[in-house]
Design a protein around this motif. Sequence first.
Motif, PDB file in Angstrom:
ATOM      1  N   PRO A 173      -2.061  -4.198   5.784  1.00  0.00           N
ATOM      2  CA  PRO A 173      -1.184  -3.444   6.597  1.00  0.00           C
ATOM      3  C   PRO A 173      -1.357  -4.197   7.960  1.00  0.00           C
ATOM      4  N   CYS A 174      -0.447  -4.210   9.013  1.00  0.00           N
ATOM      5  CA  CYS A 174      -0.861  -4.859  10.213  1.00  0.00           C
ATOM      6  C   CYS A 174      -1.012  -4.027  11.021  1.00  0.00           C
ATOM      7  N   ARG A 224      -0.544   5.842   7.785  1.00  0.00           N
ATOM      8  CA  ARG A 224      -0.628   5.821   6.447  1.00  0.00           C
ATOM      9  C   ARG A 224      -2.261   5.386   6.044  1.00  0.00           C
ATOM     10  N   THR A 225      -2.655   4.417   7.034  1.00  0.00           N
ATOM     11  CA  THR A 225      -3.800   3.675   6.817  1.00  0.00           C
ATOM     12  C   THR A 225      -5.240   4.586   7.221  1.00  0.00           C
ATOM     13  N   LYS A 262      -1.740   2.207  11.387  1.00  0.00           N
ATOM     14  CA  LYS A 262      -0.706   3.171  11.238  1.00  0.00           C
ATOM     15  C   LYS A 262      -1.288   4.420  10.615  1.00  0.00           C
ATOM     16  N   THR A 307      -4.632   1.516  16.834  1.00  0.00           N
ATOM     17  CA  THR A 307      -3.707   0.276  16.399  1.00  0.00           C
ATOM     18  C   THR A 307      -3.314   0.697  14.915  1.00  0.00           C
ATOM     19  N   GLU A 336       0.894  -1.348   0.019  1.00  0.00           N
ATOM     20  CA  GLU A 336      -0.027  -0.013  -0.042  1.00  0.00           C
ATOM     21  C   GLU A 336       0.809   1.395  -0.092  1.00  0.00           C
ATOM     22  N   SER A 337       2.237   1.101   0.377  1.00  0.00           N
ATOM     23  CA  SER A 337       2.982   2.462   0.455  1.00  0.00           C
ATOM     24  C   SER A 337       3.852   2.323  -0.609  1.00  0.00           C
TER      25      SER A 337
END
Lengths: 532, 304
Positions: A272-273, B129-130, B127, B125, A185-186
């Motif tokens: 993403p985690c 960017r998300t 990040k 929790t 995603e990045s």
Amino acid sequence: MNDFVGTGTLVRLALRRDRLLIPIWIVVFVISAAGSVKASIDLYSDQNALVEAARTSNASPALVSLYGRIFDESSLGEVSLFKLTAFGALLVGLLAGILVVRHTRTEEESGRLELLSAGVLGRYAALTAALIVSAGTVIVLGLVTALALMGSGLDTKGSFAFGLMWAGAGLAFAGVGAVTAQVTESARAANGLTAVVLGVAYVLRAIGDSSADGSTQWVSWLSPIGWSQQVRAYAGDRIVVLLIPLVFLVVLIAAATALIRRRDLGAGLVPPCPGPPQAAASLRSPLALAWRLHRGSFYAWGFAFLLLGLLVGNIASNVDGFVTSDSAKEMVQKLGGVEGITDAFLATEMGVMGLLASAFGIQAALRLRSEETALRAEPLLATGVTRARWLGSHVLMALLGTGALILVAGLGSGISSGASLGNMGRQVPRMLGAAAVQLPAIWLVTALVVILFGFAPKLVTGGWVLYGVFLLIGQFGEIFNLPQWMINLSPYGHTPRLPGGDFSVTPVLWLTAIAAALTVAGFATFRRRDIG
Amino acid sequence: MTSAIVVSGLHKSYGSTHALDGLDLEVATGEVHGFLGPNGAGKSTTIRVLLGLLRGDAGDVSLLGGDPWHDAATLHRRLAYVPGDVNLWPNLTGGEVIDLLGRLRGGLDEKKRDDLLRRFDLDPTKKGRTYSKGNRQKVALVAALASNVELLILDEPTSGLDPLMEEVFRQVIEEDKREDRTVLLSSHILSEVEALCDRVSIIRRGKVVETGTLSDLRHLTRTSIHAELAGSPNGLAQLPGIHGLDVEGNRVRCEVDTAQLDAVMRQLSASGIKSLVAQPPTLEELFLRHYEDDVPAEAEAAVR
């Protein structure tokens, strides 16, 4: 055809955005290739010296694993360009991969692509446009390089083989970029993934090339960089080998389009985690945040510097093995014996490490500007953090980071050269010293970014331009007969050549003092200017 | 009454654009002050001068009794700021950003932090960017609102929030108001300002053109009257402060300057009022009145 609507517009947009970046890259590649040929023509005045140099290189496993094998030891073109064959292919591949990600995932991540996609834009338009721009760039780069090499006096067929094999590597990694851009995603992670593939490709060909009995030579054929080497420019010119990267590109494009069909805009394949819901107790100062932001790239650079140091030290210990002929032995005596040439080699390589470490310093200092323009500095400066503390946190990362990197390289080269020469106790401190004297010049170049950031923040990327100018002065200043005062402008020229050379403290003190003055001036100007 | 913010005659130019042109602003301690104006009027520039991020070209600025340019870091420990455009570090989680900003400000109320996370329905929790725009905004809001500071400076804090979350935001500010916290709320959402603010300053082209309580400001504008009378109305047209008079038999429609309302009502009741609808001016009208001469100019510019 609806899936491709708008491709032409996006190509024009990309070319408009990169109208400086792409030509600069092309010029840098062309100058390094043509410059190498010119330097070699001056160096190898007679054919015997050329063959001798090629033989010693082929006889050293370390050099072969670093640069590759010379297939025709009597070919001026190949001997003068062999250091740029695999290594140049790696860099062209990096450029091509970055270009694709820049015009696909970066746009998607920033949301700009969404803005465009809402208009009339086909599903594959962004990827197609990025591939056209990237492939076009590397093909033009290859052709211009070929013309420049012909201009340097090399034969036409070989020059085109060389230029096109660079382009071939570029095409292969444009394909890699197309796939990595779909996976994460990045954009940063996508570029990181491309870099990993590049690294693996480089190591695979190193394994194949340095195979002593030829039994593992096939491993080189698993690597896109290996394919470029196997074109054997100026040593057979097997241009047909370039069909492999072309097929590779087509397969990767098919894979990338299949991934696009399967995913949503903005999403990747790897979800993403989640991270910690609360900050660790240590994350409580600008310095802790700066370390958090810089540490990933610092670890990667540190690992690379350790490997480079070990490799350089290992090559150095083979230097006496290069010396076989009587004339060469005589020359070695003049240069101060075997230790003399070993030291000369190590000193040169330490200088290169200094140049590389400066790139980390510049990049780390430029983070200041990207934090500011991304509006991430503002919320921090609206807390109890003073400007000096915020600026200092990143400057410290740049200065200490470059220091740690160069010392790691010194340690690595000290250990590996000391181990094979059997005098570790002497070699390790000598190499650490040789590494430490590089620091003032590195810090001066980093400090140039700091003062630009304080004084003229819009021009801060000029740090790279100054760095490039210093590099060119160092590499080509003498070949092009530049006046001495111009050559003196580069801080790297004032660094004592260690180990083995004379150490004089004056230039080191001067470089340190100028670096300190520039840094202080950077702080002072930053405190007086507007943020944003 | 002491003042948390006093700005007088503030000028700021970027090259040839004059962003602030002699701006005056006063925010009393303990009040919620609305800072109203359209995009580009100079709201964010003012706030960034107040935070010491920009330096004014001329004029005096006092924030919590200090000079925001010279004592920036010291003053910042007593305030919290929510920018209009929130960008987070891509590899830090929302929770980490909230804690970091809180600690750099000198501490965070843990209980309040958890409570706000729950009320704003924010997952800490994820990040940076998300997060979506609205969720990035929530991260900045929680970080600011969870710290026990004297002054909140909020620059269009609800942009990107859905109506439910806007409501939560209003409740939280109401609670802060009860704790005597000072709030400077820059916004162009009039209902939000109407619901929350004690006083309002309207900024236009780098100048504050109107300031006061909402009822003060209402006096400056017109009430619309819709009346049905027993007899035919007379003498209305001669009264000062009456606009758009429309008489149709015994029906009257008009707009009245709020200051002249009393005289008009007397005149109407002289004819006997059968039914009456009076609409108080909305903040929208107030706002539009100050900007109405800008709108045609912009439309013309667009045509050109």
